[in-house]
Scaffold this active site. Structure first.
Site, PDB file in Angstrom:
ATOM      1  N   ARG A 104       0.849  -1.191   0.000  1.00 50.91           N
ATOM      2  CA  ARG A 104       0.000   0.000   0.000  1.00 50.91           C
ATOM      3  C   ARG A 104       0.884   1.241   0.000  1.00 50.91           C
ATOM      4  NH1 ARG A 104      -5.161   0.922   0.301  1.00 50.91           N
ATOM      5  NH2 ARG A 104      -5.254  -1.309   0.014  1.00 50.91           N
ATOM      6  N   THR A 108      -0.701   7.642  -1.189  1.00 54.57           N
ATOM      7  CA  THR A 108      -1.964   7.592  -1.930  1.00 54.57           C
ATOM      8  C   THR A 108      -2.906   6.505  -1.380  1.00 54.57           C
ATOM      9  OG1 THR A 108      -1.099   5.962  -3.458  1.00 54.57           O
ATOM     10  CG2 THR A 108      -0.772   8.276  -4.053  1.00 54.57           C
ATOM     11  N   ASP A 200      -1.625 -11.357  13.515  1.00 56.09           N
ATOM     12  CA  ASP A 200      -1.058 -11.173  12.168  1.00 56.09           C
ATOM     13  C   ASP A 200      -0.642 -12.540  11.611  1.00 56.09           C
ATOM     14  OD1 ASP A 200       0.546  -8.695  10.473  1.00 56.09           O
ATOM     15  OD2 ASP A 200       1.108 -10.785  10.118  1.00 56.09           O
ATOM     16  N   ASP A 203       3.042 -12.919  10.452  1.00 57.75           N
ATOM     17  CA  ASP A 203       3.978 -12.970  11.586  1.00 57.75           C
ATOM     18  C   ASP A 203       3.878 -14.311  12.304  1.00 57.75           C
ATOM     19  OD1 ASP A 203       5.119 -10.519  11.214  1.00 57.75           O
ATOM     20  OD2 ASP A 203       3.768  -9.474  12.574  1.00 57.75           O
TER      21      ASP A 203
END
Ligand code: URA
Length: 209
Positions: A104, A108, A200, A203
């Site tokens: 990402r 923006t 996560d 992870d």
């Protein structure tokens, strides 16, 4: 929710509970994800077409069923998708494999592709896109937009856990693409993590935290 299948087999639910537990080691987490992914693959390929081929058993000949058409392509959304990929490949070892990586842009917020590698003849193959967590849905939506451009015969999206927000986002953009998940959790937290979730996934698979 139309076009969403929750594969809530007792074995899957049991293994998922073990995965959610924060005390589960990376080794066990990976192993459990691998086992669940085999079961997900079993369900998601249920409608694959078969054709009949004459074979000889030790006793006679018979028209025997075989998977029809070109081999399926499994596409992992990097990096956590690889955790699902491993289990699916255990069950479908002849599958072709693709990878897609997106990040990402912090300014923006647009998803930018940094890696894409797919096998040839995509237009003749069914595609199964995998990513364990359908959270905000941003990466799944962007990945599938890009993969659609390659015009596979069909696309299915498979995850381990989905948030209602992620399912809505995905269905807004890709209403025709079936989503398969082992569970739909309650909601996202302020950081975009699924609650109650499992933390996560990347992870926990790779022990990076
Ligand atoms: N990605 C993860 O790995 N976990 C979440 O809860 C949300 C996104």
């Amino acid at each position: 929710m139309e076009n969403v299948t929750v594969i809530d087999h007792p074995l899957i639910q049991h293994k998922l509970t073990l995965m959610r537990d924060q005390n589960t080691s990376s080794y066990d987490f990976r192993q459990l994800l691998r086992e669940i992914s085999m079961l997900l693959a079993y369900e998601v390929t249920r409608d694959f077409p078969i054709s009949y081929e004459e074979i000889e058993t030790p006793l006679t000949t018979m028209p025997a069923p075989k998977l029809d058409g070109k081999k399926v392509v499994l596409v992992s959304i990097l990096r956590a998708g690889n955790g699902i990929l491993d289990g699916m490949l255990d069950l479908i070892p002849a599958a072709k494999v693709g990878h897609i990586g997106l990040y990402r842009d912090p300014k923006t917020l647009v998803a930018v592709e940094y890696y894409l590698k797919l096998p040839p003849h995509i237009e003749d193959r069914d595609m199964i896109v995998v990513d364990p967590m359908l959270a905000t849905g941003n990466s799944a939506v962007a990945a599938v937009h890009r993969l659609r451009e390659t015009q596979p015969k069909s696309i299915k999206f498979v995850c381990l856990l989905a948030a209602p927000e992620g399912i809505s986002a995905f269905q807004n953009e890709h209403p025709d693409i079936p989503v398969f998940t082992a569970a739909i959790d309650e909601k996202l937290n302020d950081h975009g993590y699924i609650l109650p979730g499992l933390g996560d996934a990347g992870d926990r698979i790779y022990g990076t935290r």
